[in-house]
Design an enzyme around this catalytic site. Structure first.
Site, PDB file in Angstrom:
ATOM      1  N   ASN A   7       0.864  -1.177   0.000  1.00  0.00           N
ATOM      2  CA  ASN A   7       0.000   0.000   0.000  1.00  0.00           C
ATOM      3  C   ASN A   7       0.905   1.233   0.000  1.00  0.00           C
ATOM      4  O   ASN A   7       1.466   1.592   1.033  1.00  0.00           O
ATOM      5  CB  ASN A   7      -0.882  -0.053   1.251  1.00  0.00           C
ATOM      6  CG  ASN A   7      -1.822   1.126   1.346  1.00  0.00           C
ATOM      7  OD1 ASN A   7      -1.797   2.027   0.498  1.00  0.00           O
ATOM      8  ND2 ASN A   7      -2.649   1.138   2.374  1.00  0.00           N
ATOM      9  N   ARG A  90      -2.610  -2.141  -3.432  1.00  0.00           N
ATOM     10  CA  ARG A  90      -3.800  -1.327  -3.207  1.00  0.00           C
ATOM     11  C   ARG A  90      -3.711  -0.093  -4.099  1.00  0.00           C
ATOM     12  O   ARG A  90      -2.733   0.656  -4.046  1.00  0.00           O
ATOM     13  CB  ARG A  90      -3.863  -0.889  -1.752  1.00  0.00           C
ATOM     14  CG  ARG A  90      -5.040   0.015  -1.518  1.00  0.00           C
ATOM     15  CD  ARG A  90      -4.991   0.649  -0.157  1.00  0.00           C
ATOM     16  NE  ARG A  90      -6.136   1.530  -0.018  1.00  0.00           N
ATOM     17  CZ  ARG A  90      -6.108   2.645   0.669  1.00  0.00           C
ATOM     18  NH1 ARG A  90      -5.008   3.039   1.271  1.00  0.00           N
ATOM     19  NH2 ARG A  90      -7.187   3.374   0.757  1.00  0.00           N
ATOM     20  N   HIS A 179     -12.770   3.418   0.184  1.00  0.00           N
ATOM     21  CA  HIS A 179     -12.798   2.373   1.223  1.00  0.00           C
ATOM     22  C   HIS A 179     -13.512   1.110   0.709  1.00  0.00           C
ATOM     23  O   HIS A 179     -14.029   0.324   1.500  1.00  0.00           O
ATOM     24  CB  HIS A 179     -13.574   2.832   2.492  1.00  0.00           C
ATOM     25  CG  HIS A 179     -12.903   3.912   3.276  1.00  0.00           C
ATOM     26  ND1 HIS A 179     -13.626   4.900   3.910  1.00  0.00           N
ATOM     27  CD2 HIS A 179     -11.605   4.151   3.550  1.00  0.00           C
ATOM     28  CE1 HIS A 179     -12.803   5.716   4.540  1.00  0.00           C
ATOM     29  NE2 HIS A 179     -11.563   5.284   4.336  1.00  0.00           N
ATOM     30  N   HIS A 207     -17.713   2.592   8.120  1.00  0.00           N
ATOM     31  CA  HIS A 207     -16.248   2.517   8.251  1.00  0.00           C
ATOM     32  C   HIS A 207     -15.821   3.834   8.895  1.00  0.00           C
ATOM     33  O   HIS A 207     -15.790   4.886   8.232  1.00  0.00           O
ATOM     34  CB  HIS A 207     -15.606   2.327   6.866  1.00  0.00           C
ATOM     35  CG  HIS A 207     -14.110   2.333   6.885  1.00  0.00           C
ATOM     36  ND1 HIS A 207     -13.344   1.216   6.628  1.00  0.00           N
ATOM     37  CD2 HIS A 207     -13.221   3.320   7.142  1.00  0.00           C
ATOM     38  CE1 HIS A 207     -12.059   1.524   6.723  1.00  0.00           C
ATOM     39  NE2 HIS A 207     -11.960   2.802   7.024  1.00  0.00           N
ATOM     40  N   ARG A 240     -11.093  16.201   7.907  1.00  0.00           N
ATOM     41  CA  ARG A 240     -11.820  16.572   6.679  1.00  0.00           C
ATOM     42  C   ARG A 240     -13.226  17.070   7.008  1.00  0.00           C
ATOM     43  O   ARG A 240     -13.896  16.507   7.872  1.00  0.00           O
ATOM     44  CB  ARG A 240     -11.936  15.365   5.740  1.00  0.00           C
ATOM     45  CG  ARG A 240     -10.635  15.054   5.028  1.00  0.00           C
ATOM     46  CD  ARG A 240     -10.748  13.792   4.197  1.00  0.00           C
ATOM     47  NE  ARG A 240      -9.773  12.809   4.637  1.00  0.00           N
ATOM     48  CZ  ARG A 240      -9.765  11.538   4.256  1.00  0.00           C
ATOM     49  NH1 ARG A 240     -10.688  11.089   3.432  1.00  0.00           N
ATOM     50  NH2 ARG A 240      -8.849  10.719   4.693  1.00  0.00           N
ATOM     51  N   GLY A 330     -10.905   2.080  13.018  1.00  0.00           N
ATOM     52  CA  GLY A 330     -10.414   2.496  14.347  1.00  0.00           C
ATOM     53  C   GLY A 330     -11.497   2.912  15.328  1.00  0.00           C
ATOM     54  O   GLY A 330     -11.574   2.390  16.448  1.00  0.00           O
ATOM     55  N   GLU A 383      -8.147  -4.849   5.421  1.00  0.00           N
ATOM     56  CA  GLU A 383      -7.992  -4.562   3.996  1.00  0.00           C
ATOM     57  C   GLU A 383      -6.868  -5.379   3.370  1.00  0.00           C
ATOM     58  O   GLU A 383      -6.965  -5.803   2.224  1.00  0.00           O
ATOM     59  CB  GLU A 383      -7.758  -3.056   3.796  1.00  0.00           C
ATOM     60  CG  GLU A 383      -9.037  -2.264   4.019  1.00  0.00           C
ATOM     61  CD  GLU A 383      -8.823  -0.763   4.101  1.00  0.00           C
ATOM     62  OE1 GLU A 383      -8.386  -0.306   5.170  1.00  0.00           O
ATOM     63  OE2 GLU A 383      -9.094  -0.074   3.118  1.00  0.00           O
TER      64      GLU A 383
END
Ligand code: AMP
Length: 395
Positions: A7, A90, A179, A207, A240, A330, A383
């Site tokens: 990744n 990824r 995601h 998520h 964000r 998380g 993932e």
């Protein structure tokens, strides 16, 4: 089969070596500060973690340090590179071209490059990761697994914006969603847990991590998701803003006498719960500050829960019902207070949370009561394992 999962970010590279038969992680680690100086953190399973400051001018040198670490006499986990059977990469953006994972060849590389425009920070780094691995392991087959692919099943009414249609045709401006690997992995497991495989199912996946998104999954396919053209859209996140009135962008540029780029940077990096609270983007810090009486931290946490609940409600409407909801990543896996706050907004759906079950964290568990009309689960995402499974399935 040993699958090396990669990744790549613009200055980082995360990796795992996974035994696909046992699905065990043989080793994992992270290269940071690539192009600046370089640090490798290598965690071989069952052995001590190794941290090394190394000179990493580019991703190729980072991959080469990782391969050295994996084959090192002392802290390595394999004898030589012939023990790596495949590499799974990824890739953030597959545009409309990739609705599934693919084996990487020259044509695929060119098509990923065509998507650079849509993810200028991520896709070029992903491509660099591929070429670094190809240079060092030319014979090993490689697979690209896209963050956007799972959402390619969304209907037009979900992915089109209310813009002139030619912007979609000419520039591919539309909702893509992200995601996808996590939403796919967790929704499959949730559908299994509620015994709805091969039957009609309506589930919603939350998520919730530093980046957060909610996805509506009907009969195993993504039908809507909260992130949009970019991962800035939707929920309020760590730093964000999530969805805002687009007119705010020009307004702030005028007020702050700065460029549109700078405003977008503020929306990406200085907003969200960190911007609102002035405390942190980490929910553990926010919980602590809130319990000590910090009002802005409390507002930030409530705003986050409110927004998640709004998306869940709107997706229950999109699918005309919902059988089950899963929390992951998380915050979703570890923050029982946040899960409870979100579910309190959803009582009208007949959701009832079992406080004792909800108090445990970090593992797969049903957290709703037996009489809850909608089943609620915590399902840890993985993932890397999902990428390894996809890689094996394709090869
Ligand atoms: P992620 O981006 O999935 O790593 O999620 C990061 C967020 O998850 C941060 O806001 C953390 O506060 C939260 N988080 C991660 N691990 C834990 C934990 N063990 N307990 C509580 N919160 C956690």
């Amino acid at each position: 089969m040993n699958v090396f999962v990669v990744n790549c970010g613009s200055s980082s590279l995360k990796y795992q070596l996974i035994d696909s038969e046992t699905e065990e992680v043989i080793a994992k680690g992270l290269c940071e500060r690539i192009g600046i100086d370089g640090r490798l953190t290598h965690k071989p399973t069952g052995k001590d973690t190794v941290v090394r400051e190394c000179d990493m001018p580019d991703h190729k040198s980072a991959v080469s340090y990782v391969l050295e670490a994996l084959t090192d006499e002392q802290f390595g986990v394999i004898k030589d590179l012939s023990s790596i059977d495949a590499v799974g990469h990824r890739i953030v953006h597959g545009g409309e071209r990739f609705a599934n994972s693919v084996v990487i060849n020259d044509e695929v590389l060119a098509a990923i490059e065509e998507c650079n425009d849509l993810a200028p920070l991520h896709n070029p780094a992903n491509l660099i990761g591929i070429s670094a691995c190809k240079a060092l392991m030319p014979e090993v087959p490689m697979v690209a697994v896209f963050d956007t692919a799972f959402h390619q099943t969304m209907p037009q009414k979900a992915y089109l914006y209310g813009l002139p249609y030619e912007y979609y045709e000419q520039y591919k401006v539309r909702k893509y969603g992200f995601h996808g690997t996590s939403h796919s992995f967790v929704s499959k497991r949730l559908i299994e847990l509620i015994g709805k495989q091969d039957k009609e199912s309506k589930v919603i996946i939350c998520h919730l991590g530093n980046g957060s998104s909610v996805t509506a999954v009907k009969n195993g396919e993504s039908v809507d998701t909260s992130m949009g053209f970019t991962p800035l859209d939707g929920l309020i996140m760590g730093t964000r803003s999530g969805s805002i009135d687009p007119a705010v962008v020009q307004f702030l540029a005028d007020k702050l006498s700065c460029s549109l780029d700078e405003v977008i940077n503020i929306l990406n990096k200085k907003s969200g719960v960190e911007g609102i609270s002035g405390v942190s983007s980490d929910f553990r810090d926010l919980d602590k500050a809130s319990s000590e009486g910090n009002e802005r931290a409390a507002i930030a946490l409530d705003l986050f829960a409110y927004r998640v609940a709004q998306f869940v409600g709107s997706y229950a409407a999109s699918m005309n019902g919902v059988d089950a909801i899963a929390f992951t990543a998380g915050i979703g896996e570890n923050n029982s207070k946040m899960r409870k706050n979100i579910c309190e907004y959803l009582e009208y759906l007949g959701i009832n949370i079992d406080d004792k079950a909800n108090a445990t964290g970090g593992e797969e568990i049903k957290i709703s009561t037996a009489d809850s009309k909608v089943a609620v689960y915590v399902i840890p995402t993985n993932e890397e394992l999902a990428i390894a499974r996809e890689t094996v399935a394709l090869l």
